[in-house]
Design a protein around this motif. Sequence first.
Motif, short mmCIF file in Angstrom:
data_model
loop_
_atom_site.label_atom_id
_atom_site.label_comp_id
_atom_site.label_asym_id
_atom_site.label_seq_id
_atom_site.Cartn_x
_atom_site.Cartn_y
_atom_site.Cartn_z
N GLY A 425 -28.06 47.32 -28.06
CA GLY A 425 -26.66 46.90 -27.87
C GLY A 425 -26.32 45.68 -28.69
O GLY A 425 -25.24 45.61 -29.30
N THR A 426 -27.25 44.72 -28.72
CA THR A 426 -27.03 43.50 -29.51
C THR A 426 -26.92 43.82 -31.00
O THR A 426 -26.02 43.31 -31.70
N ILE A 427 -27.83 44.64 -31.49
CA ILE A 427 -27.81 45.01 -32.92
C ILE A 427 -26.54 45.78 -33.26
O ILE A 427 -25.92 45.56 -34.30
N THR A 428 -26.15 46.70 -32.37
CA THR A 428 -24.92 47.47 -32.61
C THR A 428 -23.70 46.56 -32.64
O THR A 428 -22.75 46.81 -33.39
N SER A 429 -23.72 45.49 -31.85
CA SER A 429 -22.59 44.56 -31.86
C SER A 429 -22.43 43.90 -33.23
O SER A 429 -21.30 43.71 -33.70
N SER A 430 -23.55 43.59 -33.88
CA SER A 430 -23.45 42.99 -35.22
C SER A 430 -22.94 44.01 -36.23
O SER A 430 -22.22 43.66 -37.17
N VAL A 431 -23.32 45.30 -36.04
CA VAL A 431 -22.83 46.36 -36.92
C VAL A 431 -21.32 46.50 -36.77
O VAL A 431 -20.57 46.57 -37.76
N ILE A 432 -20.84 46.53 -35.53
CA ILE A 432 -19.40 46.66 -35.28
C ILE A 432 -18.66 45.47 -35.86
O ILE A 432 -17.59 45.61 -36.47
N GLY A 433 -19.23 44.27 -35.69
CA GLY A 433 -18.59 43.09 -36.24
C GLY A 433 -18.46 43.14 -37.75
O GLY A 433 -17.42 42.77 -38.31
N SER A 434 -19.51 43.62 -38.43
CA SER A 434 -19.43 43.71 -39.89
C SER A 434 -18.40 44.74 -40.34
O SER A 434 -17.81 44.59 -41.42
N ILE A 435 -18.16 45.77 -39.52
CA ILE A 435 -17.18 46.80 -39.88
C ILE A 435 -15.76 46.30 -39.66
O ILE A 435 -14.90 46.41 -40.55
N VAL A 436 -15.48 45.74 -38.50
CA VAL A 436 -14.11 45.32 -38.19
C VAL A 436 -13.69 44.10 -38.99
O VAL A 436 -12.49 43.88 -39.22
N PHE A 437 -14.66 43.29 -39.43
CA PHE A 437 -14.34 42.09 -40.20
C PHE A 437 -14.66 42.27 -41.69
O PHE A 437 -14.85 41.29 -42.40
N ARG A 438 -14.72 43.51 -42.15
CA ARG A 438 -15.09 43.74 -43.55
C ARG A 438 -14.05 43.15 -44.51
O ARG A 438 -14.38 42.82 -45.66
N ASP A 439 -12.78 43.03 -44.07
CA ASP A 439 -11.74 42.43 -44.91
C ASP A 439 -11.45 40.99 -44.52
O ASP A 439 -10.45 40.41 -44.95
N GLY A 440 -12.33 40.40 -43.70
CA GLY A 440 -12.13 39.03 -43.26
C GLY A 440 -11.97 38.96 -41.75
O GLY A 440 -11.49 39.89 -41.11
#
Length: 512
Positions: A425-440
């Motif tokens: 779950g923790t690792i997936t949270s970082s993946v989601i963060g990198s996707i939603v913040f890909r444009d900043g």
Amino acid sequence: MSTRTSRTNTSWTGGRKGGGSREPFAPTFTTPLYVGSALNPVNSSIIATAMVPIATELGVSVGATAVLVSALYLASAVAQPTAGKLAEVFGPRRIFLSGIVLVLLGGVVGGLGQNLVMLTVARVLIGIGTSAAFPCAMVLIRRRAEDAGLDTPPGGVLGGIAIAGMATTAVGPPIGGLLVGVAGWRWAFLINIPVTLIALVMALRWLPKDPPLDREHSGFRQVAARIDLPGILGFATSMTTLVIFLMNLPQVRWTALAVFVLAAAPTAWWELRTTAPFFDFRALSANGALTRTYLRQALTLLGVYSVMYGMTQWMEAAYGLSTVQAGLMLLPMGAVSALLSRPLASRNLVRGPLIASAVTMLLGSIGIMLLTSSSPVIAIVLVSLVFGVATATTTVGNQTALYLAAPPDQIGTASGLFRTFGYLGTITSSVIGSIVFRDGADDQGLHSLGLVLVAAGIAVLLLTTLDRRLMHRTANQARTPRNTDVAQNTDPRTTLLRSRRMRLRRRHRLRG
């Protein structure tokens, strides 16, 4: 059983039920478990403030130092259930002490490290070593509760384990900032030396000794069969490649995915056919309560760590706060979770805290969707407080549910898998963060993160409210007829004889 071991067990046998001379969960027993359980979360968070100084001194990019974070997560995800299995077979005290020694070695290697490779090796050693604490603690707690004739989970002790994890996660960044600022980044590793030495002395003096190892079953083949070495190696390979694949998303690492499939398929085939599997697929599919506990923990920690990391990025990039200010904004989350954990755990509640966890996660996720870069500071603090409640209730509720749902003789492996799902779950949270913040890390990305977390909150709510086992059974009820019998017969001699028989049956099962 040796005379020394018998004395160790009988000095507290009976506890509240049998009128033993000592409280079974006295501070001398619980303190080393709390200290050991704090090592993993504090090492997970303390490195955050050292990454920039490390990059500067070693002449590498800040992005390259991210391997120090991923190395510990990866090592921990693999080592947690492995340590639990080893504790069940070889004894929890032995594995607990071995883990502490590995953390000590990792602190030395990291403190003396001259390049990123040495520091990565140190983080792997620390990850493996700290992973032994929680599953070993759960084995020790479960066995002591059984020997003491307790028919309910020791909620206060489980709450202490939860607090040790949550409180150190919250104070890790401030401690790291102080150490790095005053003494340099090497103390993010060296701090493990004094702490592990203290933990080692306490564990040697206060934790009950394991029974002597059976020399007749100590050959390599016999040991490999007892711990299911092929299953462990297959699980380690599968989990390692899965984590590498997840951590590189949204970029797809096809090699990692291919290796995961090639490792997972034969591992699953083997585990379904071996007599004593490391990862018991059949038992897990039959034990729906345990499976749902794992899923709830993974989804809730996905939300909690998305807030810890995602909101921090947004507060610095869009809201205009400094790193220190952003960290202070999240302190209420850690403080509330630590304050609520002990009273909730001491009451042995399961369903109520889990419903509260799902509802607060849902409310906090909606709050994230309403935040903007012009929102008042109090709005951010309120969201942090709401997720603090979610953190406490999910940790306490799921940890007690784990204690009730896991087979007593497999509590170590089950506890390790519980932590592994949390890491996923923790690792997936970082993946989601990198996707939603890909444009900043802007408002739009924050709102997208909130939408994902709303979906996760709904899933957690459904996993809780539709769980019939949670609806019809509470943690205060006896878990098995065996425990009920113990509760009804409070004669200390009867309890002692029954406890000895249970230990002998457990040893015979492990030998088989």
